[in-house]
Scaffold this active site. Structure first.
Site, short mmCIF file in Angstrom:
data_model
loop_
_atom_site.label_atom_id
_atom_site.label_comp_id
_atom_site.label_asym_id
_atom_site.label_seq_id
_atom_site.Cartn_x
_atom_site.Cartn_y
_atom_site.Cartn_z
N GLY A 185 -1.77 1.47 -4.89
CA GLY A 185 -2.40 0.22 -4.46
C GLY A 185 -2.76 0.23 -2.99
N SER B 88 -5.88 0.15 -1.64
CA SER B 88 -7.24 -0.27 -1.30
C SER B 88 -7.28 -1.44 -0.33
CB SER B 88 -8.01 -0.63 -2.58
OG SER B 88 -7.30 -1.56 -3.36
N ASP C 34 -4.64 3.42 -13.27
CA ASP C 34 -3.78 2.29 -13.62
C ASP C 34 -2.34 2.79 -13.57
OD1 ASP C 34 -2.36 0.23 -14.69
OD2 ASP C 34 -3.41 0.20 -16.62
N VAL C 35 -1.58 2.30 -12.60
CA VAL C 35 -0.22 2.82 -12.41
C VAL C 35 0.72 2.48 -13.57
CG1 VAL C 35 -0.09 3.07 -9.91
CG2 VAL C 35 0.24 0.81 -10.93
N TYR D 68 7.30 -12.23 -12.18
CA TYR D 68 7.23 -11.48 -10.92
C TYR D 68 8.63 -11.23 -10.35
CZ TYR D 68 5.56 -10.45 -6.14
OH TYR D 68 5.30 -9.86 -4.93
N ALA E 263 11.45 -11.16 -11.95
CA ALA E 263 12.17 -10.19 -12.80
C ALA E 263 11.71 -8.77 -12.49
CB ALA E 263 11.93 -10.52 -14.28
N ILE F 277 3.68 -12.67 3.12
CA ILE F 277 2.81 -11.81 3.94
C ILE F 277 1.35 -12.19 3.67
CG2 ILE F 277 2.19 -9.40 4.48
CD1 ILE F 277 5.21 -9.95 4.92
P1 NAP Z 1 -2.95 -7.18 -2.92
O1 NAP Z 1 -3.64 -7.47 -1.63
O2 NAP Z 1 -3.27 -8.00 -4.11
O3 NAP Z 1 -3.12 -5.62 -3.25
C1 NAP Z 1 -2.57 -5.08 -4.42
C2 NAP Z 1 -2.91 -3.63 -4.53
O4 NAP Z 1 -2.37 -3.13 -5.79
C3 NAP Z 1 -4.40 -3.37 -4.57
O5 NAP Z 1 -4.71 -2.17 -3.87
C4 NAP Z 1 -4.68 -3.19 -6.06
O6 NAP Z 1 -5.81 -2.39 -6.33
C5 NAP Z 1 -3.42 -2.48 -6.52
N1 NAP Z 1 -3.23 -2.60 -7.96
C6 NAP Z 1 -3.11 -3.74 -8.69
N2 NAP Z 1 -2.99 -3.44 -10.00
C7 NAP Z 1 -3.03 -2.09 -10.09
C8 NAP Z 1 -2.93 -1.17 -11.19
N3 NAP Z 1 -2.77 -1.59 -12.45
N4 NAP Z 1 -3.00 0.14 -10.91
C9 NAP Z 1 -3.16 0.57 -9.66
N5 NAP Z 1 -3.26 -0.23 -8.58
C10 NAP Z 1 -3.19 -1.55 -8.81
O7 NAP Z 1 -1.36 -7.33 -2.76
P2 NAP Z 1 -0.40 -7.20 -1.48
O8 NAP Z 1 -0.07 -8.56 -1.03
O9 NAP Z 1 -0.90 -6.18 -0.53
O10 NAP Z 1 0.93 -6.66 -2.22
C11 NAP Z 1 1.32 -5.30 -2.20
C12 NAP Z 1 2.74 -5.22 -2.75
O11 NAP Z 1 3.61 -6.03 -1.94
C13 NAP Z 1 2.88 -5.75 -4.18
O12 NAP Z 1 3.81 -4.98 -4.88
C14 NAP Z 1 3.42 -7.15 -3.97
O13 NAP Z 1 4.14 -7.61 -5.08
C15 NAP Z 1 4.31 -6.92 -2.77
N6 NAP Z 1 4.63 -8.13 -2.01
C16 NAP Z 1 3.64 -8.87 -1.43
C17 NAP Z 1 3.99 -10.02 -0.73
C18 NAP Z 1 2.97 -10.89 -0.07
O14 NAP Z 1 3.36 -11.95 0.44
N7 NAP Z 1 1.71 -10.49 0.01
C19 NAP Z 1 5.33 -10.38 -0.61
C20 NAP Z 1 6.30 -9.60 -1.22
C21 NAP Z 1 5.94 -8.46 -1.91
P3 NAP Z 1 -7.00 -2.93 -7.30
O15 NAP Z 1 -7.33 -4.28 -6.83
O16 NAP Z 1 -8.08 -1.93 -7.14
O17 NAP Z 1 -6.46 -2.94 -8.68
#
Ligand code: NAP
Length: 250
Positions: free
Chosen positions: A13, A15, A66-67, A158, A160, A191
């Site tokens: 992920g 991108s 797709d992971v 989420y 879980a 974040i």
């Molecule tokens: P984001 O901006 O929505 O980015 C998610 C990334 O995951 C994108 O690059 C997306 O690529 C990729 N992804 C989604 N489904 C996928 C799949 N099936 N296969 C491969 N890649 C996939 O999210 P983020 O906020 O940066 O979050 C990153 C991580 O941090 C996540 O695990 C999230 O749960 C965790 N997190 C985030 C927060 C927060 O507040 N933002 C807080 C705690 C934890 P595509 O769009 O190309 O699919």
């Protein structure tokens, strides 16, 4: 198998959001990064990540994957090792949300979140650990969430998945420590990324009032912690869940 003196990192992920920030924090000429993204197939955000990291002299590839697909992940990781000779760092970052209250949650919402957030971590870690244990070196960082520890109404699926990552991290850390492979999790709070941009002002406000430092975190805050955990300075840290949330959870 290709010969390579550079370290090789896989970031799922990558991108945008936290994944991209992690890549940018790690990017340097002596590192090869392979990241993946999934939807849409042609993603300008992935192209931007490649351009940004290349400017720092880092060799970088972005592949569509797709992971949650076990077979495809095995082929992806095998391909990384065939092309680049090794895999030193794995950051399991890809994640999604399908938020709704439990009574309204569809089976598909549960299955999708568990598959992308938790099964993916099993898929990628199992594939990478095969090589890391042979190399007798590896650094794995899983991105969990504060919600996995605190719970959150509307996020049973989420929460879980993220709590599952925490138990998985500790178990695998115990299995592979003897081969000099460390496994840790980072649990971010709120974040600023596209994931949280989707939230309503009301939900956002409700999060912000819970944060003693009085602000949301930035992707770079998470990235700096991940950078430390994959560095030599963190070689004695394994099996830990490190919270990073402005004091929201202590
Ligand atoms: P984001 O901006 O929505 O980015 C998610 C990334 O995951 C994108 O690059 C997306 O690529 C990729 N992804 C989604 N489904 C996928 C799949 N099936 N296969 C491969 N890649 C996939 O999210 P983020 O906020 O940066 O979050 C990153 C991580 O941090 C996540 O695990 C999230 O749960 C965790 N997190 C985030 C927060 C927060 O507040 N933002 C807080 C705690 C934890 P595509 O769009 O190309 O699919």
């Amino acid at each position: 198998m290709a010969e390579n003196n550079k370290k090789v990192a896989v970031v799922t992920g990558g991108s945008r959001g936290i994944g991209r920030a992690i890549i940018m924090a790690l990017a340097e000429p002596n590192l090869t990064v392979v990241f993946n993204h999934f939807d849409p197939p042609e993603d300008t955000a992935a192209d931007e990540t490649i351009e940004m990291a290349s400017k720092k002299g880092c060799e970088i590839e972005g592949l569509r994957l797709d992971v949650s697909n076990h077979q495809a992940v095995q082929e992806f990781v095998n391909g990384v090792v065939e092309r680049h000779g090794r895999i030193d760092i794995l950051v399991n970052n890809a994640g999604i949300t399908r938020d709704t209250l439990l009574l309204r949650m569809k089976e598909a919402d549960w299955d999708a979140v568990l598959a992308v957030n938790l099964k993916s971590v099993f898929n990628c870690t199992q594939a990478a650990v095969r090589f890391m244990t042979k190399q007798r070196y590896g650094r794995i960082v899983n991105i969990a969430s504060v919600v996995g520890a605190m719970g959150n109404a509307g996020q049973a699926n989420y929460a879980a998945s993220k709590a599952g990552i925490m138990g998985f991290t500790k178990s695998v850390a115990r299995e592979v420590a003897g081969r000099n492979v460390t496994v840790n999790a980072v649990a971010p709070g709120f974040i600023e990324t596209e994931m949280t941009a989707k939230l309503s002002d009301k939900v956002r406000e409700a999060f912000l009032v819970q944060i003693p430092l009085g602000r949301a975190g930035q992707p770079e805050d998470v990235a700096q912690l991940v950078k430390f955990l994959v560095s030599e300075d963190a070689s004695y840290i394994t099996g830990q869940i490190i919270h990073l949330n402005g004091g929201m959870y202590m």
